[in-house]
Structures are given as C-alpha cells and as structure tokens.
Motif scaffolding. Structure first.
Motif, short mmCIF file in Angstrom:
data_model
loop_
_atom_site.label_atom_id
_atom_site.label_comp_id
_atom_site.label_asym_id
_atom_site.label_seq_id
_atom_site.Cartn_x
_atom_site.Cartn_y
_atom_site.Cartn_z
N LEU A 74 -7.09 44.35 84.84
CA LEU A 74 -5.97 43.75 85.28
C LEU A 74 -6.86 42.95 86.52
O LEU A 74 -6.70 41.60 87.25
N ASP A 75 -7.87 43.32 86.52
CA ASP A 75 -8.88 42.25 88.47
C ASP A 75 -9.55 40.91 87.33
O ASP A 75 -9.08 40.33 87.89
N ASP A 76 -9.60 41.74 85.92
CA ASP A 76 -9.93 39.79 84.91
C ASP A 76 -8.84 38.83 84.89
O ASP A 76 -8.28 37.88 85.14
N GLU A 77 -7.54 39.15 85.09
CA GLU A 77 -6.35 38.62 84.54
C GLU A 77 -5.80 37.91 85.96
O GLU A 77 -5.16 36.90 86.08
N LEU A 78 -6.43 38.65 87.39
CA LEU A 78 -6.29 37.96 88.80
C LEU A 78 -7.45 37.40 89.08
O LEU A 78 -6.86 36.33 89.40
N SER A 79 -8.67 37.34 88.51
CA SER A 79 -9.42 36.35 88.40
C SER A 79 -8.99 35.78 87.89
O SER A 79 -9.30 34.14 88.99
N ARG A 80 -8.99 35.48 86.85
CA ARG A 80 -8.23 34.02 85.92
C ARG A 80 -6.97 33.44 86.36
O ARG A 80 -7.12 32.00 86.30
N ALA A 81 -6.09 34.10 87.00
CA ALA A 81 -5.02 33.81 87.83
C ALA A 81 -5.44 33.33 89.46
O ALA A 81 -5.23 31.85 89.56
N ARG A 82 -6.88 33.01 89.92
CA ARG A 82 -6.74 32.79 91.70
C ARG A 82 -7.85 31.32 90.18
O ARG A 82 -7.80 30.53 91.40
N ASP B 22 4.35 26.73 102.56
CA ASP B 22 4.04 28.38 103.14
C ASP B 22 5.00 28.80 102.68
O ASP B 22 6.45 28.84 102.95
N VAL B 23 5.12 29.69 101.63
CA VAL B 23 6.14 30.28 100.58
C VAL B 23 6.30 31.75 101.50
O VAL B 23 5.24 32.64 101.77
N VAL B 24 7.23 31.92 102.40
CA VAL B 24 8.08 33.85 102.16
C VAL B 24 7.13 34.81 101.35
O VAL B 24 7.62 34.42 100.27
N GLY B 25 6.72 35.23 102.18
CA GLY B 25 5.48 36.23 101.31
C GLY B 25 4.12 36.55 100.63
O GLY B 25 3.76 35.19 101.53
N HIS B 26 3.43 37.43 100.12
CA HIS B 26 2.28 37.06 99.66
C HIS B 26 2.18 37.47 98.29
O HIS B 26 2.59 37.85 97.98
N GLY B 27 0.48 37.11 97.61
CA GLY B 27 0.10 37.72 96.98
C GLY B 27 0.92 37.40 95.53
O GLY B 27 1.06 35.53 95.63
N VAL B 28 0.50 37.67 94.27
CA VAL B 28 1.76 36.83 92.57
C VAL B 28 2.88 36.31 93.28
O VAL B 28 2.83 34.84 92.67
N THR C 177 5.48 30.74 93.10
CA THR C 177 5.93 29.78 93.20
C THR C 177 5.63 28.89 94.08
O THR C 177 6.20 27.74 94.03
N VAL C 178 4.44 29.21 94.89
CA VAL C 178 3.74 27.81 94.60
C VAL C 178 2.96 27.14 93.78
O VAL C 178 3.07 25.48 93.55
N ASN C 179 3.31 27.73 92.35
CA ASN C 179 2.70 26.47 91.12
C ASN C 179 3.80 25.78 90.79
O ASN C 179 4.23 24.62 90.28
N ILE D 150 -4.62 36.18 95.74
CA ILE D 150 -3.70 34.84 94.88
C ILE D 150 -2.67 34.72 96.02
O ILE D 150 -2.75 35.72 96.65
N GLY D 151 -2.46 33.51 96.48
CA GLY D 151 -1.39 33.43 98.56
C GLY D 151 -0.28 32.04 98.02
O GLY D 151 -0.79 31.56 96.94
#
Length: 301
Positions: A26-34, A83-89, A94-96, A61-62
C-alpha cells in the motif's frame, strides 16, 4: 496444549507477515500515486511574467492544484487554482479529472476568458461529480504581458491578493459560488479586471492557508495572511514566504492542504519566459524548505 499454543503462535506470526507485506504494498502504491499526481503540476518559470508556487498536502496526496496555460500569440499567462472538497486519495483523483478537463478546455478554446474557464469547469463538476457530493472551489487569473491587464473569475475561492509594488494590498473577491452547485443558466461567468504595473503580483491560495490553527486552536486568519502579503521589503520567493508564515503559526499541526501560487508582472511587452532550475515546490509532509529561484538563461517560450 503446547502443540496448540505453538500452532497459534505460528499462525499469528504468518498473519503479521502478511499484514506487513500488504502495508508495504500500500505504501508503494501511494508513493507511485504521489509521483503521478505531482507530475501534473506545472514547473515554475521566470521572465516577463513569473509563476511560482508552494504546496504542502495534508496526506501523501491531496486536493489542491494549480494549472498554467501560456498563449504565445496574445502574451497571456492563465493560472487556475483549485481546491477540491475533502482530502487524500478521493480528492486527488478528483484533481486528476479536473486537470484533464482543463487541458481539454485550453486545447479547444485557447482564447477563452477567465469567466468562461470557470463556467466550463462548473458545468463539468455539476455533470460528472456533484452526484457523488464532490465539489470544488476554483479561480482563474489571466495576466497579459503586452498591456498588464489582469482578468479573473473566482468560484467560491478565498480572495486572492493583488500586491502592488509599493506594498499596498487589494482583495480580488470571488465572483460566483463554488463549482458544481449552480446549473448553467444560473452560473455567472463575469470576468473582473485590473491593470497591473511591473512589480505587481497576484497571490492566490487555498483555504488551508488562512484556516491553519495553532496548538491553542487559533486560526491564522485572512487578516494575518493579508498582512504578510504586504510585507516590505518583498521576499524573493513569495510562495515560500507566505507558506512559511503559515507553518510557523500551526507549529507542525496539519489539518488541510496548503497551496500558495503567484503570478508576477516583471516587464511589459512581447512575452518572454525563462526556464528555472528551482527545487520542487511540493513539500513532503511536515517539512519546511526554502525554494530558491536561481537565474537561468533566458529563452523564448
């Protein structure tokens, strides 16, 4: 009993190993997603118009984002802050999607005004995201190097600051409600304008900057942020200066993403821009760095 106890111990050890492997994956996936998420952010640049920003996400990521489009023919640099409402993934996904829509808008409508950009973003959010309770604030700022005219439209976004070279600060207020709430026929695509002189700067930010709290629960506030924007003599790097003031106030407590982005008018005339070798303007969680803006060879975009 001993055999049963040993079997239980082995099963628990195997379960821990499996859990550790899943967490690492999961950490690796988040790092790649970042990495993918950060690749969407534009590079800072200097020249007749200077663009810079600093971004500190609350998590890996935010949901804060800044996009830049350059029109060589008109001499226009357009900066859109979201600025999308909410945080995280969820916010980052949504930003993407909003990044893709902005790329489409500028590819198909290179001459559109700030108000039209916000109108099209509102339509996209309302049709594709509002049903999932996903909304965003957004603002588009267009600065022309030929005549110094600034045009902007803002959908529920905190007021940007127009800091004049003499240190005076003017608020650039929102012009309409946040993205995704109103239907097309009720959405106001009005574009406001001001004339800038060399040395004037537009400072935009997300609400995480003014809502940052110290250990006593006190927000940094709009007044303090405006006061910092009027600081004299002006710092070399405004995004770092302002985000640094916010970080000192919150003392390591992070409750929201923080983004500060700036457009500075250096000279009037035909648009020339310079690449910069500035360090990445996206900070690791909890870090505080000073991003330099070293001089580089001037090139025409």
């Amino acid at each position: 009993l001993i055999i049963r106890w040993r079997s239980k111990q082995r099963a628990e050890a195997a379960e821990r190993l499996e859990l550790d492997a899943q967490l690492k994956n999961l950490d690796d996936e988040l790092s790649r997603a970042r990495d993918v998420h950060e690749s969407l952010f534009p590079r800072p640049f200097d020249g007749d118009i200077c663009f810079n920003y600093a971004y500190e996400p609350m998590q890996e990521i935010g949901g804060d984002f800044v996009h830049v489009s350059i029109n060589e023919q008109s001499g226009m640099v357009s900066m859109t802050v979201l600025d999308v409402v909410g945080h995280g993934v969820v916010a980052a996904l949504t930003v993407n999607r909003l990044y893709g829509e902005l790329e489409r808008i500028w590819a198909e409508h290179p001459e559109c005004t700030a108000g039209e950009v916000i109108y099209l973003l509102n339509r996209y959010v309302r049709l594709t995201m509002a049903r999932h309770d996903l909304y965003a604030t957004g603002a588009c700022y267009q600065l022309c190097s030929k005549d110094g005219e600034l045009k902007w439209a803002s959908a529920g976004h905190p007021p940007a600051f127009l800091r004049r070279e003499d240190g005076t600060v003017e608020d650039l207020e929102a012009t309409v409600m946040l993205l995704g709430v109103l239907p097309d026929d009720a959405f106001d695509d009005t574009t406001e304008s001001r004339i800038l002189n060399p040395g004037d700067i537009v400072i935009s930010y997300t609400d995480g900057a003014m809502e940052a709290r110290n250990p006593q629960g006190e927000q940094f506030g709009l007044a303090e942020l405006r006061k910092a924007a009027g600081f004299t003599p002006p710092p070399r790097n405004w995004p770092n200066f302002l985000s640094g003031a916010v970080r000192r106030h919150k003392e390591g407590i992070t409750e929201d993403d923080i983004l500060v982005a700036t457009l500075t008018l250096r000279n009037l005339g035909i648009l020339h821009l310079s690449a910069t070798q500035a360090q990445p303007a996206i900070l690791e969680i909890g870090t505080s760095v000073d991003v330099p803006m070293p001089p580089s060879q001037r090139v025409r975009t």
